[in-house]
Design an enzyme around this catalytic site. Structure first.
Site, PDB file in Angstrom:
ATOM      1  CE  LYS A  33      49.409  34.905  40.796  1.00  0.00           C
ATOM      2  NZ  LYS A  33      50.242  34.965  39.782  1.00  0.00           N
ATOM      3  CE1 TYR A 242      15.829  43.809  45.756  1.00  0.00           C
ATOM      4  CE2 TYR A 242      17.407  42.631  45.590  1.00  0.00           C
ATOM      5  CZ  TYR A 242      16.610  43.552  46.250  1.00  0.00           C
ATOM      6  OH  TYR A 242      17.130  43.997  46.902  1.00  0.00           O
TER       7      TYR A 242
HETATM    8  C1  LIG Z   1      50.122  33.542  39.532  1.00  0.00           C
HETATM    9  C2  LIG Z   1      51.762  33.405  38.917  1.00  0.00           C
HETATM   10  C3  LIG Z   1      52.386  32.046  39.364  1.00  0.00           C
HETATM   11  C4  LIG Z   1      51.500  30.877  40.024  1.00  0.00           C
HETATM   12  O1  LIG Z   1      49.996  30.532  38.955  1.00  0.00           O
HETATM   13  P1  LIG Z   1      49.618  29.304  39.296  1.00  0.00           P
HETATM   14  O2  LIG Z   1      49.091  29.028  38.266  1.00  0.00           O
HETATM   15  O3  LIG Z   1      48.954  29.575  39.864  1.00  0.00           O
HETATM   16  O4  LIG Z   1      50.398  28.159  39.944  1.00  0.00           O
HETATM   17  C5  LIG Z   1      54.029  31.001  38.753  1.00  0.00           C
HETATM   18  N1  LIG Z   1      54.122  32.334  38.418  1.00  0.00           N
HETATM   19  C6  LIG Z   1      53.696  34.086  37.828  1.00  0.00           C
HETATM   20  C7  LIG Z   1      54.764  34.525  37.190  1.00  0.00           C
HETATM   21  C8  LIG Z   1      52.494  34.236  38.125  1.00  0.00           C
HETATM   22  O5  LIG Z   1      52.335  35.586  37.804  1.00  0.00           O
END
Ligand SMILES: *Cc1c(COP(=O)(O)O)cnc(C)c1O
Length: 345
Positions: A33, A242
């Site tokens: 994702k 800054y």
């Molecule tokens: C993001 C996510 C994962 C992966 O999680 P990690 O902690 O990055 O390994 C797996 N399942 C769901 C539902 C997620 O939202």
């Protein structure tokens, strides 16, 4: 070229997938994702498919379509947000498998795409996505007749192995799914490391693939080198940057490098961050600006290098996250669009 150089080690990515795969006796998916945790959907998905992943997960259908365009037909592509209004064409045209989260989503999916595969996301206690136990109890008989591809849930505290929540969610997930002849998945990276009770039929790591905690044995995947634009000498009493927040206490040498908060480097981490040249660390001098960082390189021997390193062997994604008071996930997914990206394999 005056932008930072972001180098993504695809061999390390593949090795991390294989290492996490070896932690369980079951199938290992890959979560890609948010543009492959900020590293690029296409090279990331291609590399993980070559390493052996046959199931992928994205947050939303649009990301799933991008993964399908990369991988072509074959691998399962699951979508955590399920079947949202307006997603029907994307799901059908790209053969996505939405993880249905509610009664509404189940109805939408079965009415609009009765032949299209789907999974069910159950809420085992995190209270973020998925059907509650009571909802599931009411719906499960008719849903099971449609043969879901997967029953899944997500752990809230898997990065803390001793947290009571892990066992509590495990119990809840089992109560909702034991005895059903449908593949199950509970573990992301953290859950994969909790051991076989949490593995069920499929693990779905994300952050560990990209070199982040809680997978402490991960190989680092990203390096970030920032070009030095210029250097200058400052005298005691002169200030840098800054707000005059840094004042030289002695004659000092300052290097200005090309990256800033617009490149995903939070201002808040300046006092705790250093840049590296070889094995030598150089602290920041003053505030991080939008496009520039000033570094105290006093005492550096030899010629000033072309680049100073922000992410490398001495300072990984989680170190930078610690300096910013955040988590590696946020640093990775904030990596800016201005970097010159190269992929090594
Ligand atoms: C993001 C996510 C994962 C992966 O999680 P990690 O902690 O990055 O390994 C797996 N399942 C769901 C539902 C997620 O939202």
């Amino acid at each position: 070229m005056s932008t930072g150089h972001l180098t993504i080690d695809l061999d390390a990515l593949a090795e991390n997938w294989r290492a996490l795969d070896a932690k369980s006796a079951v199938e290992t998916a890959a979560v890609v994702k948010a543009d492959g945790y900020g590293l690029g959907t296409e090279p990331v998905a291609r590399t993980l498919a070559k390493a052996g992943a046959r199931r992928f997960f994205t947050a939303v259908a649009e990301e799933g379509a991008a993964v399908r365009a990369t991988l072509g037909p074959g691998p399962m592509i699951g979508v955590f947000s399920g079947h949202m209004p307006g997603d029907t064409d994307l799901i059908r045209d790209n053969d996505l498998t939405p993880m249905l989260n509610s009664v509404d989503q189940v109805l939408r999916h079965l009415e609009s795409l009765p032949q299209q595969s789907f999974g069910i996301q159950l809420d085992s206690g995190m209270n973020r996505l998925g059907m509650e136990p009571a909802e599931w109890a009411a719906l499960r008989e008719p849903v099971l007749q449609q043969r879901p591809a997967l029953l899944m849930s997500h752990l809230a505290c898997a990065d803390e192995p001793d947290h009571f929540m892990n066992e509590k969610q495990l119990r809840s997930f089992r109560e909702m799914t034991d005895g059903l002849d449908i593949p199950r998945s509970l573990a992301a990276t953290g859950g994969t490391l909790l051991g076989p009770d949490y593995h069920f039929d499929l693990t779905r790591p994300g952050v560990g693939l990209y070199g982040g905690r809680p997978f402490e044995d991960a190989r680092p995947v990203v390096t970030l080198d920032l070009p030095v634009i210029q250097t200058r000498e400052v005298m005691p009493g002169e200030s840098v940057g800054y707000g005059n927040t840094w004042t030289a206490q002695r004659p000092a040498r300052i290097a200005t490098v090309a990256a800033g908060y617009a490149d995903g480097l939070p201002r808040i981490m300046a006092p705790k961050l250093g840049l590296w040249h070889g094995d030598q660390r150089y602290p920041l001098a003053g505030r991080i600006s939008m496009d520039l960082i000033t570094v105290d390189i006093t005492g550096m021997e030899g010629d000033v290098p072309e680049f100073l390193s922000l992410l490398g062997p001495h300072q990984g994604v989680d170190d930078v996250a610690d300096a910013a008071g955040t988590i590696g996930y946020e640093i990775l997914t904030s990596l800016g669009g201005r970097y010159a990206r190269s992929y090594r394999s």
